[in-house]
Design a protein around this motif. Sequence first.
Motif, PDB file in Angstrom:
ATOM      1  N   LYS A 197       0.827  -1.221   0.000  1.00 48.20           N
ATOM      2  CA  LYS A 197       0.000   0.000   0.000  1.00 48.20           C
ATOM      3  C   LYS A 197       0.856   1.264   0.000  1.00 48.20           C
ATOM      4  O   LYS A 197       0.405   2.327  -0.415  1.00 48.20           O
ATOM      5  CB  LYS A 197      -0.932   0.001   1.206  1.00 48.20           C
ATOM      6  CG  LYS A 197      -2.012  -1.070   1.155  1.00 48.20           C
ATOM      7  CD  LYS A 197      -2.935  -0.969   2.355  1.00 48.20           C
ATOM      8  CE  LYS A 197      -4.036  -2.020   2.293  1.00 48.20           C
ATOM      9  NZ  LYS A 197      -4.946  -1.946   3.473  1.00 48.20           N
ATOM     10  N   HIS A 198       2.077   1.164   0.485  1.00 49.54           N
ATOM     11  CA  HIS A 198       2.956   2.328   0.536  1.00 49.54           C
ATOM     12  C   HIS A 198       3.513   2.707  -0.836  1.00 49.54           C
ATOM     13  O   HIS A 198       4.149   3.758  -0.974  1.00 49.54           O
ATOM     14  CB  HIS A 198       4.140   2.050   1.469  1.00 49.54           C
ATOM     15  CG  HIS A 198       3.756   1.942   2.910  1.00 49.54           C
ATOM     16  ND1 HIS A 198       4.628   1.470   3.876  1.00 49.54           N
ATOM     17  CD2 HIS A 198       2.611   2.244   3.559  1.00 49.54           C
ATOM     18  CE1 HIS A 198       4.023   1.480   5.051  1.00 49.54           C
ATOM     19  NE2 HIS A 198       2.808   1.940   4.880  1.00 49.54           N
ATOM     20  N   ASN A 239       2.195   3.704  -3.496  1.00 47.65           N
ATOM     21  CA  ASN A 239       1.505   4.766  -4.228  1.00 47.65           C
ATOM     22  C   ASN A 239       1.778   6.103  -3.563  1.00 47.65           C
ATOM     23  O   ASN A 239       1.634   6.246  -2.347  1.00 47.65           O
ATOM     24  CB  ASN A 239      -0.007   4.503  -4.255  1.00 47.65           C
ATOM     25  CG  ASN A 239      -0.355   3.233  -5.008  1.00 47.65           C
ATOM     26  OD1 ASN A 239       0.182   2.977  -6.080  1.00 47.65           O
ATOM     27  ND2 ASN A 239      -1.260   2.443  -4.448  1.00 47.65           N
TER      28      ASN A 239
END
Length: 386
Positions: free
Chosen positions: A234-235, A237
């Motif tokens: 998730k990091h 982006n």
Amino acid sequence: MAICLSSASLSLPKQYHPFISTPQILYRKKKVILTCQSSNDPNEDYLLDAPVSVGDGFSFSGGKYSDEPSPADEWFKQGKIVKAHPVGGTGEKAKDPIFGLAMAGSLQASTDLFRWFCVESGSPGNPPVILIHGFPSQAYSYRKVLPILSKNYHAIAFDWLGFGFSDKPQPKYGFDYTLKEYEESLESIVNEFSKDKVTLVVQGYFSPVVVKYAKDHQEKLNNLILLNPPLTVKHANLPSTLAIFSNFLLGEIFSQDPLRASDKALTSCGPYKMKEDDAMVYRRPYLISGSSGFALNAISRSMKKELKAYVEEMRRILMDEKWKVETTVCWGQRDRWLSFEGVEDFCKESNHQLITLPMAGHHVQEDCSEEVGNIIAGILRKTTRI
């Protein structure tokens, strides 16, 4: 240690240990204003637990149009210019870009080696520790960490190419701001600082670049310390605050706005606002030349395109049994860009030490400079000879 004052009654731990996470404090009142001071000077404070809107805007007092001495000038006097990494491409000076913005000659690349701005503290005979800022930021973010480390170490902070007071060549004129180029340039600047083993400390979105460099130079490293790195899927982006600079035309316009490019980008990632004097140092490059904005636009595009693959590679490297570098993850839990979810699990699986700072945001070296300095010093004491 940060001094925290509150309008509510708090029960704080009597002693802080740099290798044990301080427990989070539960508040009974719904609204608590907590002021955190990063030094003993009551004038050097910033607001924690502020709404997102706080810190999004600054006045221009003391800036480009002021006759008063600039904090940026004082910071620049503390540093020096180091030449490292060959200029690529044609080596020509950048052309005048769109919008009629002047490209300051002092911020463009020379014809041979790039010019990096760095600040050193401590004896060169002591073990070296190199402090690497994140995206977007400057070496200035480590200004209060440097003197703490200088007691026993040779501490060095530098501005990446395209940031702060280092060279900012226009893309296609010596540097295109790809992550691969940053990885290659890091090798040049590290070797320029020290021929011996070093400790690298890196914050934020440049962490994957540093880890990829470290993979092929493990013999060069004593320690690797990651401050709020993008560790999970998730990091990978970019937050909207940074991704906007990669947009066609709109990004080019916004990257030339000092309030968006510097102030909002720095203050939207944590619950705090900076002092005006500090904001002026970060803002200064965007006020004196269009070079900074075009560099921001270029690196934003590269990050948006390449970050996912670099984060995946970083995860593989740090999980690999061949990885032998002592690695510590230091995490500010009030990061508004990178969620803490999954970070603890990753550190357990990879067997890397995790240190949490509950009161810090994305830029932990800004929020809790004394704690971060002491944490780094504590790690170094275990693995280096003083």
